[in-house]
Design a protein around this motif. Structure first.
Motif, mmCIF file in Angstrom:
data_model
loop_
_atom_site.group_PDB
_atom_site.id
_atom_site.type_symbol
_atom_site.label_atom_id
_atom_site.label_comp_id
_atom_site.label_asym_id
_atom_site.label_seq_id
_atom_site.Cartn_x
_atom_site.Cartn_y
_atom_site.Cartn_z
ATOM 1 N N GLY A 32 0.817 -1.197 0.000
ATOM 2 C CA GLY A 32 0.000 0.000 0.000
ATOM 3 C C GLY A 32 0.854 1.251 0.000
ATOM 4 O O GLY A 32 1.832 1.370 -0.740
ATOM 5 N N ASN A 33 0.485 2.204 0.850
ATOM 6 C CA ASN A 33 1.240 3.451 0.936
ATOM 7 C C ASN A 33 2.687 3.195 1.340
ATOM 8 O O ASN A 33 2.977 2.318 2.149
ATOM 9 N N MET A 34 3.588 3.979 0.783
ATOM 10 C CA MET A 34 4.993 3.893 1.123
ATOM 11 C C MET A 34 5.510 5.290 1.446
ATOM 12 O O MET A 34 4.976 6.293 0.951
ATOM 13 N N ALA A 35 6.539 5.356 2.265
ATOM 14 C CA ALA A 35 7.048 6.654 2.688
ATOM 15 C C ALA A 35 8.507 6.556 3.094
ATOM 16 O O ALA A 35 9.020 5.475 3.402
ATOM 17 N N TRP A 36 9.153 7.709 3.087
ATOM 18 C CA TRP A 36 10.504 7.854 3.603
ATOM 19 C C TRP A 36 10.498 8.839 4.763
ATOM 20 O O TRP A 36 9.878 9.908 4.668
ATOM 21 N N TYR A 37 11.164 8.463 5.827
ATOM 22 C CA TYR A 37 11.373 9.314 6.984
ATOM 23 C C TYR A 37 12.865 9.512 7.187
ATOM 24 O O TYR A 37 13.685 8.774 6.630
ATOM 25 N N ARG A 38 13.216 10.489 8.004
ATOM 26 C CA ARG A 38 14.619 10.666 8.353
ATOM 27 C C ARG A 38 14.729 11.181 9.780
ATOM 28 O O ARG A 38 13.805 11.802 10.301
ATOM 29 N N GLN A 39 15.870 10.902 10.376
ATOM 30 C CA GLN A 39 16.126 11.340 11.736
ATOM 31 C C GLN A 39 17.586 11.756 11.858
ATOM 32 O O GLN A 39 18.490 10.941 11.667
ATOM 33 N N ALA A 40 17.798 13.026 12.156
ATOM 34 C CA ALA A 40 19.133 13.554 12.383
ATOM 35 C C ALA A 40 19.477 13.424 13.862
ATOM 36 O O ALA A 40 18.583 13.328 14.713
ATOM 37 N N PRO A 41 20.761 13.425 14.201
ATOM 38 C CA PRO A 41 21.155 13.318 15.609
ATOM 39 C C PRO A 41 20.497 14.389 16.467
ATOM 40 O O PRO A 41 20.520 15.573 16.124
ATOM 41 N N GLY A 42 19.898 13.971 17.573
ATOM 42 C CA GLY A 42 19.254 14.896 18.476
ATOM 43 C C GLY A 42 17.928 15.448 18.001
ATOM 44 O O GLY A 42 17.359 16.324 18.659
ATOM 45 N N GLN A 43 17.427 14.956 16.877
ATOM 46 C CA GLN A 43 16.184 15.454 16.307
ATOM 47 C C GLN A 43 15.116 14.366 16.284
ATOM 48 O O GLN A 43 15.401 13.177 16.389
ATOM 49 N N GLN A 44 13.869 14.804 16.147
ATOM 50 C CA GLN A 44 12.770 13.865 16.003
ATOM 51 C C GLN A 44 12.743 13.297 14.589
ATOM 52 O O GLN A 44 13.184 13.937 13.641
ATOM 53 N N ARG A 45 12.222 12.095 14.473
ATOM 54 C CA ARG A 45 12.035 11.523 13.154
ATOM 55 C C ARG A 45 10.935 12.286 12.414
ATOM 56 O O ARG A 45 9.880 12.577 12.982
ATOM 57 N N GLU A 46 11.197 12.624 11.162
ATOM 58 C CA GLU A 46 10.255 13.406 10.390
ATOM 59 C C GLU A 46 9.926 12.731 9.067
ATOM 60 O O GLU A 46 10.755 12.031 8.486
ATOM 61 N N LEU A 47 8.719 12.969 8.611
ATOM 62 C CA LEU A 47 8.293 12.463 7.311
ATOM 63 C C LEU A 47 8.925 13.303 6.212
ATOM 64 O O LEU A 47 8.814 14.529 6.211
ATOM 65 N N VAL A 48 9.565 12.642 5.266
ATOM 66 C CA VAL A 48 10.210 13.318 4.145
ATOM 67 C C VAL A 48 9.322 13.313 2.913
ATOM 68 O O VAL A 48 9.118 14.339 2.266
ATOM 69 N N ALA A 49 8.803 12.140 2.570
ATOM 70 C CA ALA A 49 7.982 11.993 1.369
ATOM 71 C C ALA A 49 7.133 10.750 1.484
ATOM 72 O O ALA A 49 7.513 9.779 2.132
ATOM 73 N N SER A 50 5.981 10.770 0.844
ATOM 74 C CA SER A 50 5.104 9.609 0.821
ATOM 75 C C SER A 50 4.481 9.475 -0.551
ATOM 76 O O SER A 50 4.400 10.443 -1.317
ATOM 77 N N ILE A 51 4.026 8.265 -0.851
ATOM 78 C CA ILE A 51 3.393 7.996 -2.130
ATOM 79 C C ILE A 51 2.257 7.010 -1.908
ATOM 80 O O ILE A 51 2.381 6.052 -1.149
ATOM 81 N N SER A 52 1.133 7.247 -2.572
ATOM 82 C CA SER A 52 -0.040 6.422 -2.397
ATOM 83 C C SER A 52 0.138 5.071 -3.078
ATOM 84 O O SER A 52 1.068 4.850 -3.858
ATOM 85 N N SER A 53 -0.784 4.157 -2.777
ATOM 86 C CA SER A 53 -0.671 2.795 -3.285
ATOM 87 C C SER A 53 -0.691 2.718 -4.804
ATOM 88 O O SER A 53 -0.056 1.826 -5.382
ATOM 89 N N ASP A 54 -1.410 3.627 -5.453
ATOM 90 C CA ASP A 54 -1.473 3.629 -6.911
ATOM 91 C C ASP A 54 -0.455 4.576 -7.540
ATOM 92 O O ASP A 54 -0.389 4.678 -8.769
ATOM 93 N N GLY A 55 0.311 5.259 -6.721
ATOM 94 C CA GLY A 55 1.347 6.150 -7.216
ATOM 95 C C GLY A 55 0.865 7.510 -7.658
ATOM 96 O O GLY A 55 1.674 8.333 -8.112
ATOM 97 N N ASP A 56 -0.418 7.789 -7.526
ATOM 98 C CA ASP A 56 -0.975 9.035 -8.036
ATOM 99 C C ASP A 56 -0.791 10.224 -7.110
ATOM 100 O O ASP A 56 -0.788 11.368 -7.571
ATOM 101 N N ILE A 57 -0.653 9.974 -5.817
ATOM 102 C CA ILE A 57 -0.575 11.053 -4.845
ATOM 103 C C ILE A 57 0.759 10.994 -4.128
ATOM 104 O O ILE A 57 1.122 9.976 -3.541
ATOM 105 N N THR A 58 1.478 12.101 -4.172
ATOM 106 C CA THR A 58 2.733 12.220 -3.447
ATOM 107 C C THR A 58 2.690 13.444 -2.549
ATOM 108 O O THR A 58 2.021 14.431 -2.850
ATOM 109 N N ASN A 59 3.410 13.368 -1.445
ATOM 110 C CA ASN A 59 3.530 14.477 -0.519
ATOM 111 C C ASN A 59 4.973 14.607 -0.075
ATOM 112 O O ASN A 59 5.682 13.606 0.067
ATOM 113 N N TYR A 60 5.386 15.853 0.145
ATOM 114 C CA TYR A 60 6.760 16.133 0.524
ATOM 115 C C TYR A 60 6.811 17.127 1.667
ATOM 116 O O TYR A 60 5.966 18.021 1.773
#
Length: 121
Positions: A32-60
């Motif tokens: 289904g949905n897939m996403a990338w997160y990142r976490q820098a030292p001393g920082q909270q994990r944050e959402l970087v980008a996501s993509i819907s199951s059909d690939g039509d919707i992306t968020n950054y």
């Protein structure tokens, strides 16, 4: 056993480009949905980008809009994060997340183990 495996991280100079990939393996019927997160030292994990199951919707995230692109390849059960014009503040451990399904039910969200991206001269 289902797994997500990231690849493509490493060291890159500011202004450079890098591609991260994440492939699912195991007994998986659908991703289904897939996403990338990142976490820098001393920082909270944050959402970087996501993509819907059909690939039509992306968020950054605002910080990466215009520089990063997320794609998916359902035949390979994979997602890629194409990163360009990299900045020092992009340095972080990047994590792949995917919503996985069996033929009968939702398996649930799975996370990769994380991969280091370092942007430095």
């Amino acid at each position: 056993q289902v797994r997500l495996v990231e690849s493509g991280g490493g060291l890159v100079q500011p202004g450079g480009s890098l591609r991260l990939s994440c492939a699912a393996s195991g007994t998986i019927f659908r991703v289904g949905n897939m996403a990338w997160y990142r976490q820098a030292p001393g920082q909270q994990r944050e959402l970087v980008a996501s993509i819907s199951s059909d690939g039509d919707i992306t968020n950054y995230a605002d910080s990466v809009t215009g520089r990063f692109t997320i794609t998916r390849d359902d035949a390979k059960q994979a997602t890629s994060l194409w990163m360009t014009r990299l900045k020092a503040e992009d340095t972080a451990v990047y994590y792949c997340k995917a919503d996985l399904y069996s033929a009968w039910s939702r398996i649930g969200d799975h996370w990769g183990q994380g991969i280091q991206v370092t942007v430095s001269s």
